[in-house]
Motif scaffolding. Sequence first.
Motif, PDB file in Angstrom:
ATOM      1  N   UNK A   1       0.842  -1.209   0.000  1.00 46.07           N
ATOM      2  CA  UNK A   1       0.000   0.000   0.000  1.00 46.07           C
ATOM      3  C   UNK A   1       0.871   1.251   0.000  1.00 46.07           C
TER       4      UNK A   1
ATOM      5  N   UNK B   1       4.225  14.538   4.234  1.00 47.01           N
ATOM      6  CA  UNK B   1       3.711  14.437   5.609  1.00 47.01           C
ATOM      7  C   UNK B   1       3.123  13.047   5.860  1.00 47.01           C
ATOM      8  N   UNK B   2       2.289  12.615   4.918  1.00 50.09           N
ATOM      9  CA  UNK B   2       1.612  11.326   5.085  1.00 50.09           C
ATOM     10  C   UNK B   2       2.627  10.184   5.000  1.00 50.09           C
TER      11      UNK B   2
ATOM     12  N   UNK C   1       4.635   9.428   8.048  1.00 45.96           N
ATOM     13  CA  UNK C   1       3.916   8.767   9.141  1.00 45.96           C
ATOM     14  C   UNK C   1       3.495   7.346   8.754  1.00 45.96           C
ATOM     15  N   UNK C   2       3.078   7.162   7.504  1.00 44.79           N
ATOM     16  CA  UNK C   2       2.504   5.868   7.124  1.00 44.79           C
ATOM     17  C   UNK C   2       3.541   4.746   7.214  1.00 44.79           C
TER      18      UNK C   2
ATOM     19  N   UNK D   1       4.082   3.768  10.855  1.00 42.29           N
ATOM     20  CA  UNK D   1       2.798   3.259  11.369  1.00 42.29           C
ATOM     21  C   UNK D   1       2.575   1.821  10.892  1.00 42.29           C
ATOM     22  N   UNK D   2       2.837   1.558   9.633  1.00 43.11           N
ATOM     23  CA  UNK D   2       2.673   0.197   9.112  1.00 43.11           C
ATOM     24  C   UNK D   2       3.686  -0.750   9.759  1.00 43.11           C
TER      25      UNK D   2
ATOM     26  N   UNK E   1       5.156  -0.475  12.638  1.00 42.17           N
ATOM     27  CA  UNK E   1       4.791  -0.677  14.024  1.00 42.17           C
ATOM     28  C   UNK E   1       3.583  -1.607  14.133  1.00 42.17           C
ATOM     29  N   UNK E   2       2.584  -1.330  13.309  1.00 38.60           N
ATOM     30  CA  UNK E   2       1.369  -2.135  13.350  1.00 38.60           C
ATOM     31  C   UNK E   2       1.625  -3.602  13.054  1.00 38.60           C
TER      32      UNK E   2
ATOM     33  N   UNK F   1      -3.751  -3.217  11.228  1.00 40.23           N
ATOM     34  CA  UNK F   1      -2.338  -2.829  11.324  1.00 40.23           C
ATOM     35  C   UNK F   1      -2.212  -1.306  11.357  1.00 40.23           C
TER      36      UNK F   1
ATOM     37  N   UNK G   1      -0.970   0.753  14.522  1.00 34.80           N
ATOM     38  CA  UNK G   1       0.226   1.590  14.355  1.00 34.80           C
ATOM     39  C   UNK G   1      -0.019   3.041  14.738  1.00 34.80           C
TER      40      UNK G   1
END
Lengths: 200, 200
Positions: free
Chosen positions: A160, A181-182, A185-186, A189-190, A192-193, B189, B193
């Motif tokens: 993704x 910016x996105x 973070x993404x 976040x992925x 970590x998730x 996820x 995250x």
Amino acid sequence: MQGFSDEERDRIEEDLIETGRELLRTYGPRKTNIEDVTDPVGIAKSTFYRFFDSKADLYIAIVERESDEMLETFAAEIDAAETPREALERFMRCLMEFAETNPLIQYRDAFLNSISPEKMKELGKRQFEEYLPLIESLQEAAGPPLAEYDPATVLGVMGVAEYLAIHKDEYEMYREGYYEEVQEVVVPVLARGLTVAPDD
Amino acid sequence: MQGFSDEERDRIEEDLIETGRELLRTYGPRKTNIEDVTDPVGIAKSTFYRFFDSKADLYIAIVERESDEMLETFAAEIDAAETPREALERFMRCLMEFAETNPLIQYRDAFLNSISPEKMKELGKRQFEEYLPLIESLQEAAGPPLAEYDPATVLGVMGVAEYLAIHKDEYEMYREGYYEEVQEVVVPVLARGLTVAPDD
């Protein structure tokens, strides 16, 4: 193949892929004709079809070549990571950089429509075979919960990030700098998730 | 507007949006002409341009209408969630379901090219204004780390779920059921995250 030795055949196929890659990158698929590719290689247009069924077929060969090269980069990035989470992040950043900087990606829609579902499945299968061992070794090193996912699912989840990169221009239309910016973070976040227990 | 009362004007605009929505859904943008929309509404083709600059402009109005409707669904889903993480998951599932089932999404590329960057920015700004309060109240309820992100970034991160849905067919070409497998993992996820501390 009639008229060519194995060596000649390999050389011509290699030349067609490299010439096609250069031309498609520079001029795009509409302005690139079969002759444009065969002329510099020194073969007749009709001979092209002894190597590839269509322009889309050549495109697939080029994408596979680039995918092979990318695979080496991925392996090096994963090796350089100190933790599995960092390895996932590096992998996604590579994917995004590839999608952002590879001029062929912008033609994918044009070609996707002319590739048969069978060929697409075969291409997917081959990509799975190449990438999954990397993901599997990463999962093994990480242990659960990452190790508990189907490796193909992990690959698809990280994919993704590539779609985000493909749609970079749309994010930028919302507001300047929004894509970065996105993206910033993404990726963590992925990662970590995927590496934190579901009930944490 | 010359010749129409405010009431008539509102009625006609409403009819154009609803008729356009039905026709675009059923026949797509190529087979839908301005007359196809104006005839059932009972106005002349030329009158259309007193309401919208172009077919792309009508498309934007339709997308905004659907976005308003979706916003209500989102608010209800978030209300029904027991935890912030569940709220994030419900939000993303709505986004994906919308992208999967809305027949207009498949025409977005056709229209994206005919929408000016200025209009796109304006559209983005309006969507931000509508969606950000929802995200902000969710962040407030969740506390850190979710509360520490820029709300627009949180929205953008969840937006990758929509891109996954837009590219559903590509995932399915890799192997049957692959889209569902990835979707089932990517939603929790991302939610995990976003709600787990970066050093966990």
